[in-house]
Scaffold this motif. Structure first.
Motif, PDB file in Angstrom:
ATOM      1  N   PHE A 160       0.646  -1.088  -0.175  1.00 33.69           N
ATOM      2  CA  PHE A 160      -0.024   0.044   0.058  1.00 33.69           C
ATOM      3  C   PHE A 160       0.954   1.066  -0.061  1.00 33.69           C
ATOM      4  CE2 PHE A 160      -2.016  -3.476   2.218  1.00 33.69           C
ATOM      5  CZ  PHE A 160      -3.311  -3.394   1.636  1.00 33.69           C
ATOM      6  N   GLY A 161       0.699   2.112  -0.928  1.00 30.84           N
ATOM      7  CA  GLY A 161       1.593   3.166  -1.153  1.00 30.84           C
ATOM      8  C   GLY A 161       0.755   4.637  -1.086  1.00 30.84           C
ATOM      9  N   ILE A 162       1.242   5.526  -0.362  1.00 29.31           N
ATOM     10  CA  ILE A 162       0.748   6.805  -0.445  1.00 29.31           C
ATOM     11  C   ILE A 162       1.937   7.828  -0.521  1.00 29.31           C
ATOM     12  CG2 ILE A 162      -0.469   8.952   0.644  1.00 29.31           C
ATOM     13  CD1 ILE A 162      -1.933   6.797   2.386  1.00 29.31           C
ATOM     14  N   GLY A 163       1.741   8.864  -1.923  1.00 29.53           N
ATOM     15  CA  GLY A 163       2.936   9.707  -2.023  1.00 29.53           C
ATOM     16  C   GLY A 163       2.454  10.923  -2.541  1.00 29.53           C
ATOM     17  N   GLY A 192      -1.230  14.236  -5.515  1.00 26.20           N
ATOM     18  CA  GLY A 192      -1.052  12.875  -4.789  1.00 26.20           C
ATOM     19  C   GLY A 192      -1.226  11.568  -5.402  1.00 26.20           C
ATOM     20  N   ILE A 193      -0.574  10.541  -4.780  1.00 26.78           N
ATOM     21  CA  ILE A 193      -0.553   9.129  -5.455  1.00 26.78           C
ATOM     22  C   ILE A 193      -0.905   8.269  -4.492  1.00 26.78           C
ATOM     23  CG2 ILE A 193       1.194   7.669  -6.560  1.00 26.78           C
ATOM     24  CD1 ILE A 193       3.375  10.144  -6.622  1.00 26.78           C
ATOM     25  N   PHE A 194      -1.965   7.259  -4.911  1.00 25.91           N
ATOM     26  CA  PHE A 194      -2.475   6.136  -4.085  1.00 25.91           C
ATOM     27  C   PHE A 194      -2.329   4.990  -4.927  1.00 25.91           C
ATOM     28  CE2 PHE A 194      -4.579  10.306  -3.456  1.00 25.91           C
ATOM     29  CZ  PHE A 194      -4.502  10.557  -2.043  1.00 25.91           C
ATOM     30  N   SER A 195      -1.608   3.754  -4.139  1.00 26.54           N
ATOM     31  CA  SER A 195      -1.160   2.641  -4.853  1.00 26.54           C
ATOM     32  C   SER A 195      -1.388   1.424  -4.286  1.00 26.54           C
ATOM     33  CB  SER A 195       0.121   2.585  -5.270  1.00 26.54           C
ATOM     34  OG  SER A 195       0.951   3.882  -6.152  1.00 26.54           O
ATOM     35  N   LEU A 196      -2.068   0.347  -4.925  1.00 25.11           N
ATOM     36  CA  LEU A 196      -2.048  -0.947  -4.334  1.00 25.11           C
ATOM     37  C   LEU A 196      -1.586  -1.900  -5.161  1.00 25.11           C
ATOM     38  CD1 LEU A 196      -3.422  -3.201  -2.361  1.00 25.11           C
ATOM     39  CD2 LEU A 196      -5.600  -2.768  -3.972  1.00 25.11           C
ATOM     40  N   GLY A 197      -0.528  -2.834  -4.502  1.00 27.49           N
ATOM     41  CA  GLY A 197       0.137  -3.538  -5.313  1.00 27.49           C
ATOM     42  C   GLY A 197      -0.251  -5.027  -4.786  1.00 27.49           C
ATOM     43  N   TYR A 198      -0.151  -6.085  -5.324  1.00 29.19           N
ATOM     44  CA  TYR A 198      -0.067  -7.449  -5.193  1.00 29.19           C
ATOM     45  C   TYR A 198       1.218  -8.193  -6.103  1.00 29.19           C
ATOM     46  CZ  TYR A 198      -0.520 -12.435  -5.473  1.00 29.19           C
ATOM     47  OH  TYR A 198      -0.100 -13.975  -5.401  1.00 29.19           O
TER      48      TYR A 198
END
Length: 321
Positions: A160-163, A192-198
């Motif tokens: 989970f990323g917030i940048g 703003g940057i909002f990320s979700l990775g698997y």
């Protein structure tokens, strides 16, 4: 200052830099986009395949063709985008880490015999990440669980990323009327940057997926690039020797762009989408990581179908921390 912080943090808190297998890393997004930060699509990777924290340099080449008119034989401009980056991934502890990049842009546009060049510092960005690692089920004797048993990673994890992207690159309003509004060194806005990775990885094969949403801000010229959704999925394998690891990969990536607004009004033909196919490889030798990738569009509809992305190429050299 940002790079100094990264280097100091890595010296104090970095994990074992020895390469093992690429099972706990995702291809993170570069927070920079075609119609915003002057070059890279958001789906262009920001990390590497190898399971290592690093600081390094990367070069990205892209070219586009923009049509000035509604007819097939209307005049066209050719745009070349060269991006030079210092980029890094630095651990804070076992679950948190930070990625960042500092780009320098060199852009060239040729139209009807004239040539235009822009260059300078681009938009600096940083993302804070939380990694949720999954472990294999603990063995029991049927009635009790040994809580002292060392947990074994399953190879599966979520990130989970917030940048944030900072307006360190120059935005020139006079250039916003170009068919390709991405011909800018920077956006002039805070995004703003909002990320979700698997991702999943074993000793021989791995899968990386990532989705990100970019919330674009308005700059001082009341110009606001459209919000952006980016996605990517890559499959790789590992060939190991005593001295090196070779990791070829293939995948797809894409971006969906909302329309641009200025003075509160929507600008026509400023949205679009693109789907890409890419392949490449990474080579890890001791503490050095060498990588290259090549990307071609499969389908695209950018800015009213007046801008065509041709190809992208990237090479990088990293030093494992």
């Amino acid at each position: 200052m940002l790079l100094l912080f990264l280097l100091v943090s890595s010296t104090a808190k970095a994990k074992d830099p020895n390469y093992t297998c690429p099972n706990n890393h995702i291809l993170e997004l570069l927070p920079c986009d075609l119609c915003g930060c002057s070059t890279s699509s958001g789906s262009f990777g920001f990390g590497t395949l190898s399971n290592a924290n690093f600081i390094g340099v990367r070069y990205i080449y892209q070219n586009f063709e923009s049509r000035y008119g509604i007819f097939d034989n209307s005049p066209k401009s050719k745009e070349t985008f060269n991006t030079y980056q210092i980029w890094a991934q630095v651990p804070l502890n076992d679950k948190f880490y930070v990625t960042a990049n500092v780009p320098y842009q060199d852009l060239t546009r040729e139209f009807q015999g004239s040539k235009e060049n822009l260059n300078g510092l681009g938009d600096i960005s940083a993302i804070g990440w939380y990694k949720l690692q999954f472990f294999k089920k603990q063995k029991t004797d049927g009635s009790t669980v040994d809580f002292n048993e060392t947990k074994e990673p399953s190879g599966h994890s979520l990130q989970f990323g917030i940048g944030v992207k900072l307006p360190t690159g120059k935005f020139e309003e006079a250039l916003a009327n170009n068919v390709n509004p991405g011909f800018q060194v920077g956006t002039g806005s805070v995004d703003g940057i909002f990320s979700l990775g698997y991702n999943y990885g074993s000793d021989k094969i791995g899968v990386n997926t990532l989705m990100s949403y970019y919330l674009k801000g308005e700059n001082k010229n009341e110009y606001q690039f459209g919000n952006q959704f980016s996605y990517s999925a890559n499959v790789y394998t590992v060939f190991s020797t005593k001295k090196m690891n070779i990791m070829p990969f293939a995948g797809i990536s894409g971006d969906v762009y909302d329309t641009i607004t200025q003075y509160g009004e929507t600008l026509q033909d400023t949205d679009g989408d693109i789907l890409n196919a890419s392949f490449g490889s990474e080579l890890a030798v001791e503490k050095f990581i060498f990588g290259a990738s090549y990307t071609l569009p499969i389908q695209q509809n950018l800015f009213g179908d007046n801008v065509e992305s041709k190809q992208r190429f990237s090479v990088y050299v990293n030093f494992a921390l």
